[in-house]
Scaffold this motif. Structure first.
Motif, PDB file in Angstrom:
ATOM      1  N   ALA A   1     -94.270  71.259  -4.438  1.00 21.65           N
ATOM      2  CA  ALA A   1     -94.961  70.311  -5.317  1.00 21.65           C
ATOM      3  C   ALA A   1     -94.146  69.036  -5.504  1.00 21.65           C
ATOM      4  N   LEU A   2     -92.844  69.177  -5.700  1.00 18.50           N
ATOM      5  CA  LEU A   2     -91.989  68.012  -5.917  1.00 18.50           C
ATOM      6  C   LEU A   2     -91.907  67.123  -4.684  1.00 18.50           C
ATOM      7  N   LEU A   3     -91.950  67.712  -3.500  1.00 13.63           N
ATOM      8  CA  LEU A   3     -91.814  66.942  -2.272  1.00 13.63           C
ATOM      9  C   LEU A   3     -93.058  66.135  -1.926  1.00 13.63           C
ATOM     10  N   VAL A   4     -94.250  66.656  -2.196  1.00 10.34           N
ATOM     11  CA  VAL A   4     -95.460  66.011  -1.681  1.00 10.34           C
ATOM     12  C   VAL A   4     -96.311  65.323  -2.743  1.00 10.34           C
ATOM     13  N   SER A   5     -96.084  65.589  -4.019  1.00  9.80           N
ATOM     14  CA  SER A   5     -97.039  65.173  -5.054  1.00  9.80           C
ATOM     15  C   SER A   5     -96.784  63.771  -5.595  1.00  9.80           C
ATOM     16  N   ASP A   6     -97.872  63.100  -5.918  1.00  8.84           N
ATOM     17  CA  ASP A   6     -97.803  61.920  -6.772  1.00  8.84           C
ATOM     18  C   ASP A   6     -97.881  62.336  -8.237  1.00  8.84           C
ATOM     19  N   ARG A   7     -98.563  63.473  -8.456  1.00  9.66           N
ATOM     20  CA  ARG A   7     -98.722  63.994  -9.807  1.00  9.66           C
ATOM     21  C   ARG A   7     -98.760  65.516  -9.747  1.00  9.66           C
ATOM     22  N   ILE A   8     -98.110  66.159 -10.701  1.00 12.00           N
ATOM     23  CA  ILE A   8     -98.106  67.611 -10.805  1.00 12.00           C
ATOM     24  C   ILE A   8     -98.746  68.012 -12.121  1.00 12.00           C
ATOM     25  N   ILE A   9     -99.702  68.937 -12.039  1.00 14.36           N
ATOM     26  CA  ILE A   9    -100.312  69.518 -13.236  1.00 14.36           C
ATOM     27  C   ILE A   9     -99.900  70.980 -13.279  1.00 14.36           C
ATOM     28  N   LEU A  10     -99.188  71.354 -14.328  1.00  5.63           N
ATOM     29  CA  LEU A  10     -98.691  72.717 -14.464  1.00  5.63           C
ATOM     30  C   LEU A  10     -99.651  73.529 -15.317  1.00  5.63           C
ATOM     31  N   LEU A  11    -100.142  74.638 -14.740  1.00  7.01           N
ATOM     32  CA  LEU A  11    -101.012  75.556 -15.453  1.00  7.01           C
ATOM     33  C   LEU A  11    -100.215  76.786 -15.847  1.00  7.01           C
ATOM     34  N   GLY A  12    -100.496  77.322 -17.029  1.00 14.02           N
ATOM     35  CA  GLY A  12     -99.767  78.498 -17.476  1.00 14.02           C
ATOM     36  C   GLY A  12    -100.368  79.042 -18.757  1.00 14.02           C
TER      37      GLY A  12
ATOM     38  N   VAL B   1     -82.305  64.511  -4.033  1.00 13.76           N
ATOM     39  CA  VAL B   1     -81.928  65.807  -4.590  1.00 13.76           C
ATOM     40  C   VAL B   1     -81.760  65.748  -6.109  1.00 13.76           C
ATOM     41  N   SER B   2     -81.021  64.767  -6.610  1.00 12.29           N
ATOM     42  CA  SER B   2     -80.721  64.736  -8.049  1.00 12.29           C
ATOM     43  C   SER B   2     -81.975  64.459  -8.874  1.00 12.29           C
ATOM     44  N   GLU B   3     -82.798  63.490  -8.420  1.00  6.77           N
ATOM     45  CA  GLU B   3     -84.013  63.168  -9.181  1.00  6.77           C
ATOM     46  C   GLU B   3     -84.974  64.349  -9.217  1.00  6.77           C
ATOM     47  N   LEU B   4     -85.186  64.978  -8.066  1.00  5.95           N
ATOM     48  CA  LEU B   4     -86.103  66.118  -8.012  1.00  5.95           C
ATOM     49  C   LEU B   4     -85.523  67.320  -8.737  1.00  5.95           C
ATOM     50  N   GLY B   5     -84.199  67.445  -8.722  1.00  7.48           N
ATOM     51  CA  GLY B   5     -83.559  68.548  -9.441  1.00  7.48           C
ATOM     52  C   GLY B   5     -83.809  68.476 -10.929  1.00  7.48           C
TER      53      GLY B   5
ATOM     54  N   LEU C   1     -86.394  67.031 -12.395  1.00  7.30           N
ATOM     55  CA  LEU C   1     -87.807  67.358 -12.610  1.00  7.30           C
ATOM     56  C   LEU C   1     -88.037  68.866 -12.503  1.00  7.30           C
ATOM     57  N   ARG C   2     -87.361  69.493 -11.559  1.00  7.47           N
ATOM     58  CA  ARG C   2     -87.501  70.945 -11.368  1.00  7.47           C
ATOM     59  C   ARG C   2     -87.082  71.700 -12.623  1.00  7.47           C
ATOM     60  N   ILE C   3     -85.954  71.290 -13.211  1.00  6.97           N
ATOM     61  CA  ILE C   3     -85.470  71.928 -14.432  1.00  6.97           C
ATOM     62  C   ILE C   3     -86.470  71.741 -15.571  1.00  6.97           C
ATOM     63  N   ASP C   4     -87.050  70.546 -15.668  1.00  6.43           N
ATOM     64  CA  ASP C   4     -88.029  70.257 -16.714  1.00  6.43           C
ATOM     65  C   ASP C   4     -89.275  71.130 -16.557  1.00  6.43           C
ATOM     66  N   ILE C   5     -89.757  71.270 -15.318  1.00  2.00           N
ATOM     67  CA  ILE C   5     -90.942  72.087 -15.061  1.00  2.00           C
ATOM     68  C   ILE C   5     -90.667  73.556 -15.397  1.00  2.00           C
ATOM     69  N   LEU C   6     -89.522  74.077 -14.966  1.00  2.00           N
ATOM     70  CA  LEU C   6     -89.175  75.468 -15.249  1.00  2.00           C
ATOM     71  C   LEU C   6     -89.023  75.707 -16.744  1.00  2.00           C
ATOM     72  N   SER C   7     -88.428  74.746 -17.444  1.00  2.00           N
ATOM     73  CA  SER C   7     -88.269  74.869 -18.889  1.00  2.00           C
ATOM     74  C   SER C   7     -89.625  74.901 -19.593  1.00  2.00           C
ATOM     75  N   THR C   8     -90.536  74.042 -19.151  1.00  2.00           N
ATOM     76  CA  THR C   8     -91.883  74.018 -19.731  1.00  2.00           C
ATOM     77  C   THR C   8     -92.604  75.337 -19.489  1.00  2.00           C
ATOM     78  N   LEU C   9     -92.454  75.885 -18.295  1.00  2.00           N
ATOM     79  CA  LEU C   9     -93.102  77.151 -17.964  1.00  2.00           C
ATOM     80  C   LEU C   9     -92.520  78.300 -18.795  1.00  2.00           C
ATOM     81  N   ARG C  10     -91.206  78.337 -18.940  1.00  2.00           N
ATOM     82  CA  ARG C  10     -90.576  79.398 -19.734  1.00  2.00           C
ATOM     83  C   ARG C  10     -90.996  79.318 -21.200  1.00  2.00           C
ATOM     84  N   ASN C  11     -91.044  78.117 -21.752  1.00  2.00           N
ATOM     85  CA  ASN C  11     -91.450  77.955 -23.152  1.00  2.00           C
ATOM     86  C   ASN C  11     -92.900  78.408 -23.358  1.00  2.00           C
TER      87      ASN C  11
END
Length: 233
Positions: free
Chosen positions: A179-190, A212-216, A218-228
């Motif tokens: 998702a991070l590599l190809v998307s202009d926008r990501i919608i997270l469902l959960g 790597v750093s910018e996507l990293g 975003l990855r942490i933010d997405i995982l945090s949102t999913l865990r919460n």
């Protein structure tokens, strides 16, 4: 699916991201006209959709190639789908040739599906969609069964198609990195099915393999949102 509002701009790649069972594929089927929404309306340029539409094309994880047809005839098969415009023989062949060239399979047009690798079969399935000249590609985890290297090649091909043909795309995946590599926008469902728990716009230029750093972050933010969301569900 309740209170879900979604729009798609021209040449935009939007990814529906989330774990299994949150309604990603169901939402894609609704957008494709393969499943009626319980409520609400699907529109393309203001026109309400109530069925499958030639301006939309859907690609699945299983390429669904017909084993008794060669690659070229499998690509042509998409032009016989319901509500496709009538084409002259020349127009039909031009579309087939252009679609096969776009995915880089000119050398394999006479091969049967049994003679294709997994990546080649997915390229053929994508070409079948492209021959219809859709304005929107709907992609239901089409690269999920591929090895890592082939998957990366298909992700790059998707971006090439969007750039070359100015086609929009909605991609369903559970793979955050994809998702991070190809998307202009990501919608997270959960949480409950069809419930949006987060949305991110990614303005980084593509390809992004070195970001790597910018996507990293975003990855942490997405995982945090999913865990919460899981903790509070």
């Amino acid at each position: 699916m309740k209170d879900f509002d979604f729009s798609l701009d021209k040449s935009e790649v939007v990814t529906l991201l989330g774990p299994s069972g949150v309604g990603k594929s169901s939402l894609l089927r609704v957008l494709a006209g393969l499943q009626a929404p319980a409520s609400g309306t699907i529109r393309i340029d203001g026109e309400a959709l109530s069925d499958v539409h030639p301006r939309l094309a859907m690609n699945f994880q299983n390429p669904g190639l017909l084993p008794w047809l060669d690659l070229e005839k499998n690509v042509a098969f998409g032009l016989d789908f319901a509500r496709q415009p009538k084409l002259s023989r020349e127009e039909r062949q031009n579309r087939i040739d252009a679609a096969i060239a776009e995915v880089g399979l000119d050398h394999a047009r006479r091969r049967r599906p049994s003679e294709l690798s997994g990546g080649m079969a997915q390229r053929a399935a994508l070409a079948r969609c492209l021959a219809r000249k859709p304005e929107v590609l709907l992609l239901d985890e089409p690269f999920g069964a591929l090895d890592e290297i082939t998957r990366a090649e298909m992700q790059d091909l998707l971006l090439k198609v969007v750039r070359d043909l100015e086609t929009s795309a909605v991609l369903v995946t559970h793979d955050i990195d994809e998702a991070l590599l190809v998307s202009d926008r990501i919608i997270l469902l959960g949480g409950s099915p069809g419930h949006e728990i987060g949305q991110w716009t990614i303005d980084l230029p593509k390809p992004r393999h070195d970001a790597v750093s910018e996507l990293g972050r975003l990855r942490i933010d997405i995982l945090s949102t999913l865990r919460n969301a899981r903790l509070h569900h």
